[in-house]
Enzyme design. Sequence first.
Site, PDB file in Angstrom:
ATOM      1  CB  CYS A   1      -0.938  -0.016   1.199  1.00  0.00           C
ATOM      2  SG  CYS A   1      -2.152  -1.345   1.155  1.00  0.00           S
TER       3      CYS A   1
ATOM      4  NE  ARG B   1      -1.605  -1.499  -3.335  1.00  0.00           N
ATOM      5  CZ  ARG B   1      -2.747  -1.948  -2.818  1.00  0.00           C
ATOM      6  NH1 ARG B   1      -3.898  -1.385  -3.152  1.00  0.00           N
ATOM      7  NH2 ARG B   1      -2.751  -2.948  -1.955  1.00  0.00           N
ATOM      8  CB  SER B   2      -5.009   1.490  -1.735  1.00  0.00           C
ATOM      9  OG  SER B   2      -6.215   1.183  -1.075  1.00  0.00           O
ATOM     10  CD  GLN B   3      -3.695   6.230   4.655  1.00  0.00           C
ATOM     11  OE1 GLN B   3      -4.137   7.361   4.632  1.00  0.00           O
ATOM     12  NE2 GLN B   3      -2.475   5.929   5.092  1.00  0.00           N
ATOM     13  CG  ASP B   4      -9.229   1.323   6.436  1.00  0.00           C
ATOM     14  OD1 ASP B   4      -9.793   2.337   6.875  1.00  0.00           O
ATOM     15  OD2 ASP B   4      -9.501   0.170   6.823  1.00  0.00           O
TER      16      ASP B   4
ATOM     17  CG  HIS C   1     -10.410   3.471   0.670  1.00  0.00           C
ATOM     18  ND1 HIS C   1      -9.270   3.243  -0.071  1.00  0.00           N
ATOM     19  CD2 HIS C   1     -10.408   2.535   1.654  1.00  0.00           C
ATOM     20  CE1 HIS C   1      -8.607   2.210   0.429  1.00  0.00           C
ATOM     21  NE2 HIS C   1      -9.278   1.768   1.492  1.00  0.00           N
ATOM     22  CB  ILE C   2     -14.236   6.702   4.657  1.00  0.00           C
ATOM     23  CG1 ILE C   2     -13.229   7.828   4.931  1.00  0.00           C
ATOM     24  CG2 ILE C   2     -14.989   6.329   5.934  1.00  0.00           C
ATOM     25  CD1 ILE C   2     -13.877   9.140   5.335  1.00  0.00           C
ATOM     26  CE1 TYR C   3     -13.028  -1.286   2.397  1.00  0.00           C
ATOM     27  CE2 TYR C   3     -11.345  -0.341   3.819  1.00  0.00           C
ATOM     28  CZ  TYR C   3     -11.708  -1.137   2.737  1.00  0.00           C
ATOM     29  OH  TYR C   3     -10.742  -1.769   2.002  1.00  0.00           O
TER      30      TYR C   3
ATOM     31  CB  ALA D   1     -12.413  -4.156   4.514  1.00  0.00           C
TER      32      ALA D   1
END
Length: 282
Positions: free
Chosen positions: A157, A183-186, A224-226, A281
């Site tokens: 990530c 690339r992506s983060q919670d 992003h926020i789940y 997730a």
Amino acid sequence: MSKADDIFISMCSDIIENGTTTEGQKVRPHWEDGTPAYTIKKFGVCNRYDLREEFPALTLRRTALKSAMDEILWIYQKKSNNINDLHSHIWDEWADESGSIGKAYGYQVGQVSHYPDGDYDQMDRVLKDLRENPYSRRIITNLYTFADLSEMNLYPCAYNVIYNVTQDPNEEKPTLNLLLVQRSQDILAANNWNVCQYAILLMMVAQVSDMIPGELVHMISDAHIYDRHVDIIKDLIGREKHPAPTVRLNPEVKNFYDFTTDDLIVEGYEHGPQVKNIPIAI
């Protein structure tokens, strides 16, 4: 009040108010009960933190700074891909029976490449270049190796670190800055964790390079926020804010490979209550 709080609140509000949803789309992540884990997301978020002003820890809730440092040492100092070398359990979900997460993270840092002046792994090359050629624009680590992706239990990530040195004419020492590409983060589970990790990495590398830790620039492609985190986030960003803590390193450590979590000194960390039982997730 903590500037990291202000950045976090602004980012989360923007995602919730102006982001796009993946609901109804084909998504890889899912909840423990098998339900698809949808998100509200923003593309291309960039946040800046100046360590000369304060350490970027959230005070809305506590970030476990020594555990964050332990993971960063696991990757860049121990160069390990085995969870048995890590004190926390955040990687347990992606480890095999031997504890390995595959050819990911620390494994990539430890890969040795041949240069005209010798053989070096990624971290050793960074440390050498900062000593001998600090104004190079090529001081980089990269964990996203396409040839090895199929043998990683999770794609990296936070994968790309770029070091850059600046010299203020009024400063006795040069300043070391760090750009982190993710690339992506919670956002709920990992945002301030990653920010604090790489702030500590910047501080460690600056100290052993006899430089001042400067700016941490954090670039997130998919922030992003789940769906099951939205209400938690709304509650979190409405909390009382506190002044940033004082965070420093043991000044006696001069070798990057000598740092331990005991060398991280945290003082005056006021914060709100911890958020418990966050659904993750997978």
